[in-house]
Design an enzyme around this catalytic site. Sequence first.
Site, PDB file in Angstrom:
ATOM      1  N   LYS A 210       1.058  -1.133  -0.122  1.00 56.82           N
ATOM      2  CA  LYS A 210       0.397   0.224  -0.105  1.00 56.82           C
ATOM      3  C   LYS A 210       0.931   1.188   0.133  1.00 56.82           C
ATOM      4  CE  LYS A 210      -3.677   2.006   2.859  1.00 56.82           C
ATOM      5  NZ  LYS A 210      -5.201   2.027   3.831  1.00 56.82           N
TER       6      LYS A 210
ATOM      7  N   SER B 112      -9.946   0.726   6.927  1.00 58.87           N
ATOM      8  CA  SER B 112      -9.952   0.541   5.743  1.00 58.87           C
ATOM      9  C   SER B 112      -8.949  -1.127   5.284  1.00 58.87           C
ATOM     10  CB  SER B 112      -8.776   1.366   4.950  1.00 58.87           C
ATOM     11  OG  SER B 112      -9.143   2.733   5.384  1.00 58.87           O
TER      12      SER B 112
ATOM     13  N   SER C 284      -9.594   2.515   3.584  1.00 61.23           N
ATOM     14  CA  SER C 284      -9.198   3.292   2.100  1.00 61.23           C
ATOM     15  C   SER C 284      -7.792   1.970   1.015  1.00 61.23           C
ATOM     16  CB  SER C 284      -8.229   4.188   2.838  1.00 61.23           C
ATOM     17  OG  SER C 284      -7.162   3.341   3.945  1.00 61.23           O
TER      18      SER C 284
END
Lengths: 95, 493, 489
Positions: free
Chosen positions: B78, B183, B159
């Site tokens: 990420k 998330s 997210s």
Amino acid sequence: MSVDHATVRKIASLARIAVTDDQVEAMVPELNNILGWIEQLGEVDTSAVQPMTAVIPNVLRLRDDVVTDGDVRDAVLKNAPQAEQGFFTVPKVIE
Amino acid sequence: MTNLTDLGIAAIRDGFKAGDFTARDVASAFNEAVAGAKALNAFIVETPEIALAAADQADKDRASGSLKPLSGVPIGMKDLFATKDVQTTAASHILEGFVPQYESTVSGKLWNAGAGMLGKLNLDQFAMGSSNETSFFGNVISPWRRNNGDTAALAPGGSSGGTSSAIAARLVPGATGTDTGGSIRQPAAFTGISGIKPTYGRCSRWGIVAFASSLDQAGPMARDVRDCAILLENMAGFDPKDSTSLDLPVPNWEAALSTDLKGKRVGIPKEYRVDGMPAEIDALWEQGINWLKDAGAEIVNVSLPHTQYALPAYYIIAPAEASSNLARYDGVRYGLRDLPDGANLQDMYAATRAAGFGDEVKRRILIGTYVLSAGFYDAYYTQAQKVRTLIARDFDQAWETCDLLLTPTAPSAAFGLGEKSDDPLAMYLNDVFTVPTSLAGLPAMSVPGGLDALGLPLGLQIIGKALDEQTVLNAGLAIEERAGFTARADKWW
Amino acid sequence: MSSYRIQGTTGEWEVVIGLEVHAQVTSNSKLFSGAAASFGAEPNTQVSLVDAAMPGMLPVPNAECIRQAVRTGLAIDAQINRWSRFDRKNYFYADLPQGYQISQLYHPLVGEGHLEIDADEKAGILEAKRIGVERIHVEQDAGKLMHDQHPTRSYVDLNRSGVALMEIVSRPDMTSPAEAGAYLRKLRAILRYVGSCDGNMEEGSMRADVNVSVRRAGEELGTRTETKNVNSVRFVMQAIEHEANRQVDVLEAGGKIVQETRLFNPDTGTTRSMRSKEDAHDYRYFPDPDLLPLELTEAFVEECRASLPELPDAKRARYVDVLGISAYNAAVLTAEVETARWFEALLDQGAEAKQAANWVMSELFGALNRLGKSIEDSPVSPAQAAELLTLVTDGTLSGSLAKQVFEKMLETGDSAGTIVERDGLKQTSDTGAIEAVIADVLAKNPGQLEQYRSGKEALFGFFVGQTMKAMAGKANPAVVNELLKKALG
């Protein structure tokens, strides 16, 4: 509590985010919508409650007083938008 | 020969070790998948050469008999984790072009364990969002589509939307996520994969771009529970550089995986039966209860009375911390600088931050600034932290009668891009089931349970006691076995 | 209350002063990072990625900084808060990389304490006075901006960014520049005794924010101004003097005092409003979520207490009460930790306290003054001085011989014993030799002898002097006295 245009400008200024008149116009109802919603927290009786300090029990560790870092000026300045003679530079500040 | 990109973490690890294929073969296959999936926009930066270099090292290590736990396994990272010499942006314009001279603790552990990096995964800007529509680098598209002929692009959740999309599309076998209010879990649920947010403090936050420090926690996302356990073992661990890191040994979660839940009591919190929740989700929840019973668990009803206040408390605490954490993006030392003609220092800050942050980030910074400002601090921030204490206490009381909790992960299946982006509040409400756990710092995971009528995945959330990731993983595995979830998105990209 | 008043055109005004002293904690590394905290390095070389506030960097507190702040608190009899917390003070400035300073607002490490300033009639401090200290908290220093290197740019050096400071906040208990000066000197002495700050104001390791307001006698406190970063005792006193008079002028002209931050100009001794900090007063303090509460064990605090040295007030009292040193000498010998340390090293070498005190006050200070040296750089060590004083005590040297020997010690660095031997400066008590000289002196001064014998006894000193001179100062004065008395009948 609700925010008006002046308040939004003041918060934006405190947060150092430039805003246009149109943006302020749009933000006022949007923020009031959110703030109105979070205000339901006021319903909760918390008079005998301590604010959360650490979610998982843990103690603050202290490190030994030893120099283990620094002397990495190239790494520190590597991503600088502007640097000269080993310094970061910014528009001249008048104190 | 099987398609290597159809293999998960454990299968790659074991097959590589057994000599079924080379690490280079694996990395090349995934690199090719990544290169062919631009339409999903799951990556901000692709790093095929890094993946190949790690693979070549793994092949050498295998030859010399010095395999590491993740040798041969390529993963996605990420783009909230700082990666040395590889651009790290948090999906924000303000960090565009920022090349860290350091490696986050968690990513560093994964590389040390032999994993290779396929690329930096897209996300909601500064991890603020539930649909991956706030990235400066464009929306991430879910590989899933509704089965009714509608080709509307769907949200991969947020997210960690680049992560979820990439795993579901089999561009990566597993990847890192971060979870501040859901998330990891919500995007996992939206895309039919698994993801676990461990106990706050298990994974070091050092080198992860901060959103809300008291909530942020890294965790793995992968196709199944075992893969999550494997990755988590290689991400967790004490880090003296993070003052909130827990100084505890990392358990051997994978080795201790078991689907026998005899003696475990599963709590069903009544407050999670919210109005307007689709009947299919309710039904899946019932199904989940039955699966856990079948695995030997006992079911008990519990109450978490302050649940409804979790979201409003979260939307005070997280923006407050964010407003301060994001003050460092000021155009002085790194990242974007916008210096209009004749601007002074303070003008430069305002212009830089106006140009560099997206709307959702600005919105949260402004809310956070407001709730901390003079005269409002006690009414908002202090009150929210007190409510947080009550929410944590709710869980503590539940643990008197149960060992874990089962809930849906999200109140809906994946929604279409643009469906909620005009209404921030509606978007926030998507985190209603994941936020309470974040506020209490507890471990929680989402596992896929089934599909809704439109063929979209639905997830079940398992919440555990602090530090009891094992029970969470075990329950997740018990559901996984019984759900037999094999659905995958048809390739259209 | 001091007698200090501002005489305005409409009457007398009292001045109320509080000081916030920022003292750099003596430590090797910074408060929250492992970069060096020392002074004077090349720009941005003592900066870690944490100090530069790179994304994802986190603070880890330095035990020594906490320990030193606790020791300082104990030294001023302050309450030590076993539970304290770090808060973020949010504002934007180019010397503040994080966009916030980690400080302690709500729960400081050290609570209420106090210190005593001494009476100083010349300075208008009529009696000793207790000055309250409201709190001491630990916080990060900011970096440094330089404005002179470039016509349109300021340069940012983060070497100081993150260095540990103690902010020591006094009560508004001072009412004259002299009291403020005495408070600062006393505080500095205590910090240096404790070893928690080197007190070096020139290098900026101690600086004061000066809060000043004026009021008519007996009225409510007036609006105060805060003059930032004043870096010497003299400047603090000047800043107060100027600021109090400025405020009186404003008020007497019918104006109002604006609560504001001001800057002191050492060249003119004046203060002026500081524009750049004007809008920075909503600091949005909240607990730093990167850090847990700081919880100290009883054992930690006790270890800090046990490690404290004897402090200046206690030491001075002991010098007077136990060692029998005069009050004045004791005050001077304890005012600076280096002096006291040197003096006690001298006592450790066996010197007698009163004699040693007198010698340090007159001979050593005189010599250091002449040489322009501080006591740490004294060319004569305590051991060497002790040897010299022993030679006086055992009668080897007279007072005047000791002075000669000391001069030679300063010149050559040789020990007193060596000099005495080499230069034959030993005092003599040889009665035969002295009697011979006395006989000679009497024979050479028949007139004075005559006068003495006819009753002018004041001339006794003349004969002592002549005898000593004739013996090049080496005769034992007591023996000379005795033999002269005999010879003069």
